[in-house]
Motif scaffolding. Structure first.
Motif, PDB file in Angstrom:
ATOM      1  N   THR A 129       0.675  -1.164   0.092  1.00 35.35           N
ATOM      2  CA  THR A 129      -0.126  -0.032  -0.271  1.00 35.35           C
ATOM      3  C   THR A 129       0.903   1.330  -0.087  1.00 35.35           C
ATOM      4  OG1 THR A 129      -0.117   0.174   2.323  1.00 35.35           O
ATOM      5  CG2 THR A 129      -1.574  -1.199   1.389  1.00 35.35           C
ATOM      6  N   THR A 130       0.181   2.275  -0.248  1.00 38.65           N
ATOM      7  CA  THR A 130       0.972   3.647  -0.016  1.00 38.65           C
ATOM      8  C   THR A 130       1.692   3.934   1.178  1.00 38.65           C
ATOM      9  OG1 THR A 130      -0.818   4.926   0.451  1.00 38.65           O
ATOM     10  CG2 THR A 130      -0.186   4.623  -1.903  1.00 38.65           C
ATOM     11  N   GLY A 131       0.865   3.604   2.209  1.00 40.31           N
ATOM     12  CA  GLY A 131       1.347   3.769   3.610  1.00 40.31           C
ATOM     13  C   GLY A 131       0.691   4.900   4.294  1.00 40.31           C
ATOM     14  N   TYR A 132      -0.153   5.763   3.498  1.00 44.50           N
ATOM     15  CA  TYR A 132      -0.677   6.889   4.213  1.00 44.50           C
ATOM     16  C   TYR A 132      -2.105   6.333   4.433  1.00 44.50           C
ATOM     17  CZ  TYR A 132       2.568   9.717   1.209  1.00 44.50           C
ATOM     18  OH  TYR A 132       3.354  10.635   0.553  1.00 44.50           O
ATOM     19  N   LEU A 133      -2.343   6.844   5.677  1.00 43.27           N
ATOM     20  CA  LEU A 133      -3.696   6.263   6.490  1.00 43.27           C
ATOM     21  C   LEU A 133      -4.735   7.444   6.626  1.00 43.27           C
ATOM     22  CD1 LEU A 133      -1.723   4.721   9.396  1.00 43.27           C
ATOM     23  CD2 LEU A 133      -2.649   3.586   7.318  1.00 43.27           C
ATOM     24  N   GLY A 134      -5.927   7.193   6.399  1.00 43.57           N
ATOM     25  CA  GLY A 134      -7.065   7.876   6.765  1.00 43.57           C
ATOM     26  C   GLY A 134      -7.313   7.776   7.967  1.00 43.57           C
ATOM     27  N   ALA A 135      -8.513   8.581   8.262  1.00 45.27           N
ATOM     28  CA  ALA A 135      -9.113   8.546   9.704  1.00 45.27           C
ATOM     29  C   ALA A 135     -10.149   9.163   9.988  1.00 45.27           C
ATOM     30  CB  ALA A 135      -8.117   9.348  10.645  1.00 45.27           C
ATOM     31  N   ASN A 136     -11.195   8.391  10.633  1.00 44.67           N
ATOM     32  CA  ASN A 136     -12.568   8.977  10.866  1.00 44.67           C
ATOM     33  C   ASN A 136     -13.237   9.208   9.855  1.00 44.67           C
ATOM     34  OD1 ASN A 136     -11.993   9.277  13.726  1.00 44.67           O
ATOM     35  ND2 ASN A 136     -10.715  11.451  13.288  1.00 44.67           N
ATOM     36  N   GLY A 137     -13.287   8.346   8.690  1.00 43.47           N
ATOM     37  CA  GLY A 137     -14.061   8.452   7.579  1.00 43.47           C
ATOM     38  C   GLY A 137     -13.391   9.106   6.392  1.00 43.47           C
ATOM     39  N   SER A 138     -12.208   9.857   6.805  1.00 48.06           N
ATOM     40  CA  SER A 138     -11.661  10.767   5.539  1.00 48.06           C
ATOM     41  C   SER A 138     -10.244  10.017   5.204  1.00 48.06           C
ATOM     42  CB  SER A 138     -11.372  11.941   6.439  1.00 48.06           C
ATOM     43  OG  SER A 138     -10.526  12.604   5.355  1.00 48.06           O
ATOM     44  N   PRO A 139     -10.143   9.837   4.008  1.00 53.50           N
ATOM     45  CA  PRO A 139      -9.261   8.936   3.399  1.00 53.50           C
ATOM     46  C   PRO A 139      -7.852   9.874   3.244  1.00 53.50           C
ATOM     47  CG  PRO A 139     -10.649   9.695   1.690  1.00 53.50           C
ATOM     48  CD  PRO A 139     -11.270   9.996   2.791  1.00 53.50           C
ATOM     49  N   ALA A 140      -6.730   9.173   3.247  1.00 62.22           N
ATOM     50  CA  ALA A 140      -5.325   9.890   2.725  1.00 62.22           C
ATOM     51  C   ALA A 140      -5.717  10.102   1.438  1.00 62.22           C
ATOM     52  CB  ALA A 140      -4.452   9.191   3.033  1.00 62.22           C
ATOM     53  N   ARG A 141      -5.177  11.471   0.762  1.00 65.30           N
ATOM     54  CA  ARG A 141      -5.401  11.757  -0.541  1.00 65.30           C
ATOM     55  C   ARG A 141      -4.738  12.834  -0.934  1.00 65.30           C
ATOM     56  NH1 ARG A 141      -8.810  13.787   3.132  1.00 65.30           N
ATOM     57  NH2 ARG A 141      -9.148  16.058   3.470  1.00 65.30           N
ATOM     58  N   TYR A 142      -4.532  12.774  -2.374  1.00 60.84           N
ATOM     59  CA  TYR A 142      -4.203  14.306  -2.980  1.00 60.84           C
ATOM     60  C   TYR A 142      -5.329  15.047  -3.254  1.00 60.84           C
ATOM     61  CZ  TYR A 142       0.525  12.360  -4.289  1.00 60.84           C
ATOM     62  OH  TYR A 142       1.941  11.839  -4.187  1.00 60.84           O
ATOM     63  N   GLU A 143      -5.513  16.306  -2.760  1.00 59.56           N
ATOM     64  CA  GLU A 143      -6.454  17.213  -3.260  1.00 59.56           C
ATOM     65  C   GLU A 143      -5.787  18.182  -4.374  1.00 59.56           C
ATOM     66  OE1 GLU A 143      -8.410  19.368  -0.091  1.00 59.56           O
ATOM     67  OE2 GLU A 143      -9.401  17.374   0.597  1.00 59.56           O
ATOM     68  N   ILE A 144      -6.286  18.207  -5.516  1.00 62.19           N
ATOM     69  CA  ILE A 144      -5.737  18.885  -6.590  1.00 62.19           C
ATOM     70  C   ILE A 144      -6.764  19.978  -6.820  1.00 62.19           C
ATOM     71  CG2 ILE A 144      -5.122  18.777  -8.998  1.00 62.19           C
ATOM     72  CD1 ILE A 144      -4.478  15.843  -8.632  1.00 62.19           C
ATOM     73  N   SER A 145      -6.497  21.337  -6.836  1.00 68.91           N
ATOM     74  CA  SER A 145      -7.390  22.473  -6.938  1.00 68.91           C
ATOM     75  C   SER A 145      -6.445  23.487  -7.896  1.00 68.91           C
ATOM     76  CB  SER A 145      -7.624  22.865  -5.581  1.00 68.91           C
ATOM     77  OG  SER A 145      -6.245  23.566  -4.966  1.00 68.91           O
ATOM     78  N   GLY A 146      -7.340  24.349  -8.415  1.00 76.51           N
ATOM     79  CA  GLY A 146      -7.174  25.233  -9.391  1.00 76.51           C
ATOM     80  C   GLY A 146      -7.107  24.793 -10.799  1.00 76.51           C
ATOM     81  N   LEU A 147      -7.945  23.589 -10.912  1.00 75.83           N
ATOM     82  CA  LEU A 147      -8.198  23.162 -12.258  1.00 75.83           C
ATOM     83  C   LEU A 147      -8.761  23.899 -12.964  1.00 75.83           C
ATOM     84  CD1 LEU A 147      -8.846  19.403 -11.125  1.00 75.83           C
ATOM     85  CD2 LEU A 147      -6.686  20.468 -12.028  1.00 75.83           C
ATOM     86  N   ALA A 148      -8.668  24.506 -14.369  1.00 77.92           N
ATOM     87  CA  ALA A 148      -9.588  25.342 -15.221  1.00 77.92           C
ATOM     88  C   ALA A 148      -8.817  25.158 -16.344  1.00 77.92           C
ATOM     89  CB  ALA A 148      -9.205  27.062 -14.803  1.00 77.92           C
ATOM     90  N   ILE A 149      -9.832  24.841 -17.348  1.00 77.79           N
ATOM     91  CA  ILE A 149      -9.620  24.670 -18.826  1.00 77.79           C
ATOM     92  C   ILE A 149     -10.098  25.845 -19.675  1.00 77.79           C
ATOM     93  CG2 ILE A 149      -9.703  23.181 -20.503  1.00 77.79           C
ATOM     94  CD1 ILE A 149      -9.808  20.804 -18.653  1.00 77.79           C
ATOM     95  N   THR A 150      -9.285  26.313 -20.721  1.00 78.08           N
ATOM     96  CA  THR A 150      -9.797  27.520 -21.267  1.00 78.08           C
ATOM     97  C   THR A 150     -10.988  27.267 -21.986  1.00 78.08           C
ATOM     98  OG1 THR A 150      -7.299  28.286 -21.319  1.00 78.08           O
ATOM     99  CG2 THR A 150      -8.851  29.129 -23.140  1.00 78.08           C
ATOM    100  N   GLY A 151     -11.931  27.931 -21.788  1.00 74.53           N
ATOM    101  CA  GLY A 151     -13.207  27.788 -22.729  1.00 74.53           C
ATOM    102  C   GLY A 151     -14.006  26.509 -22.439  1.00 74.53           C
ATOM    103  N   GLN A 152     -13.705  25.938 -21.267  1.00 76.40           N
ATOM    104  CA  GLN A 152     -14.329  24.687 -20.747  1.00 76.40           C
ATOM    105  C   GLN A 152     -14.774  24.646 -19.383  1.00 76.40           C
ATOM    106  OE1 GLN A 152     -14.516  21.950 -23.371  1.00 76.40           O
ATOM    107  NE2 GLN A 152     -13.734  23.562 -24.686  1.00 76.40           N
ATOM    108  N   ALA A 153     -15.923  24.174 -19.152  1.00 74.52           N
ATOM    109  CA  ALA A 153     -16.482  23.709 -17.846  1.00 74.52           C
ATOM    110  C   ALA A 153     -16.157  22.225 -17.660  1.00 74.52           C
ATOM    111  CB  ALA A 153     -17.826  24.016 -17.798  1.00 74.52           C
ATOM    112  N   ILE A 154     -15.377  21.791 -16.628  1.00 71.81           N
ATOM    113  CA  ILE A 154     -15.244  20.635 -16.114  1.00 71.81           C
ATOM    114  C   ILE A 154     -16.441  19.869 -15.636  1.00 71.81           C
ATOM    115  CG2 ILE A 154     -13.657  19.061 -14.552  1.00 71.81           C
ATOM    116  CD1 ILE A 154     -11.698  21.367 -14.776  1.00 71.81           C
ATOM    117  N   THR A 155     -16.992  18.937 -16.110  1.00 75.02           N
ATOM    118  CA  THR A 155     -18.296  18.185 -15.843  1.00 75.02           C
ATOM    119  C   THR A 155     -18.005  16.773 -15.359  1.00 75.02           C
ATOM    120  OG1 THR A 155     -18.416  17.555 -17.916  1.00 75.02           O
ATOM    121  CG2 THR A 155     -19.500  19.633 -17.088  1.00 75.02           C
TER     122      THR A 155
END
Length: 225
Positions: free
Chosen positions: A107-133
């Motif tokens: 496994t990755t070795g990263y642990l979640g807790a209290n129902g919240s997984p370990a994760r990458y959160e990737i923000s600022g996603l914007a595509i020219t002239g497009q809406a992400i759906t």
């Protein structure tokens, strides 16, 4: 007659711009931030992890990468060798590697807790002239859409991904189990490709030009005897 030709020209110009926006190449348009969250810490150290690293627009193809690949920064410092998160076109590419082998399970070795997984959160996603759906997700070597996979579970890679808002995506790190590779557990890894699905959104100026050409023609038609 000349006014009608002018209005038709504006209408045609607006339609052309609108069509161009529908067929334009979808590319990320701004800086993107990668946040590493592990509420339960690591398998060998349960101190919670919450780190972030912003990738400049000009460096999206390099992204966030491990130190052995030349990366540096808060998230890079926690990455295993050859791990990386990078961006191209409208796709997100993630290489995740095994960091824990408890009970013979990689496994990755990263642990979640209290129902919240370990994760990458990737923000600022914007595509020219497009809406992400939405998105499609794959877990094949070489970031391909078919072939050999290094992911043992979950069976459906898309279950690791969640679009939490039109500009933010979450990637579950604590639910990954890797396929054992010939090089042994220390060489277990998986490569994920996430293609974002989009809907064209013409620029406001395009709609304005289209309206300028169409409205006078409609008004003229309404006043015709």
């Amino acid at each position: 007659m000349s006014r009608i030709r002018l209005r038709l020209g504006q209408l045609f110009g607006g339609l052309c711009l609108a069509l161009c926006s529908l067929t334009a190449q979808a590319d990320f348009a701004a800086d993107i931030t990668v946040r590493l969250v592990a509420p339960g810490g690591l398998a060998f150290d349960t101190t919670p992890i919450d780190l972030s690293q912003t990738v400049a627009f000009a460096d999206l193809a390099s992204g966030v990468r491990a130190a052995n690949l030349g990366g540096s920064g808060d998230v890079s410092d926690f990455m295993m060798n050859d791990e990386r998160v990078f961006f191209s076109g409208n796709a997100i590419f993630i290489r995740a590697a095994a960091g824990d082998f408890t009970g013979g399970v990689s496994t990755t070795g990263y642990l979640g807790a209290n129902g919240s997984p370990a994760r990458y959160e990737i923000s600022g996603l914007a595509i020219t002239g497009q809406a992400i759906t939405g998105f499609t997700a794959y877990a094949f070597d070489g970031f391909a859409t078919s072939g050999f996979t290094g992911l043992q579970s979950p069976a459906v890679p898309a279950s690791l991904v969640q679009l939490t808002s039109p500009g933010t995506l979450s990637f579950d790190l604590s639910s990954i189990v890797f396929v054992p590779r010939l090089g042994g557990q220390s060489g277990d890894y998986a490569e994920f490709r996430i293609d974002l699905m989009t809907t064209p959104v013409p620029e406001p100026a395009t709609w304005l030009l289209l309206a300028c050409g169409l409205l006078p023609l409609l008004l003229r038609r309404g006043h015709a005897p």
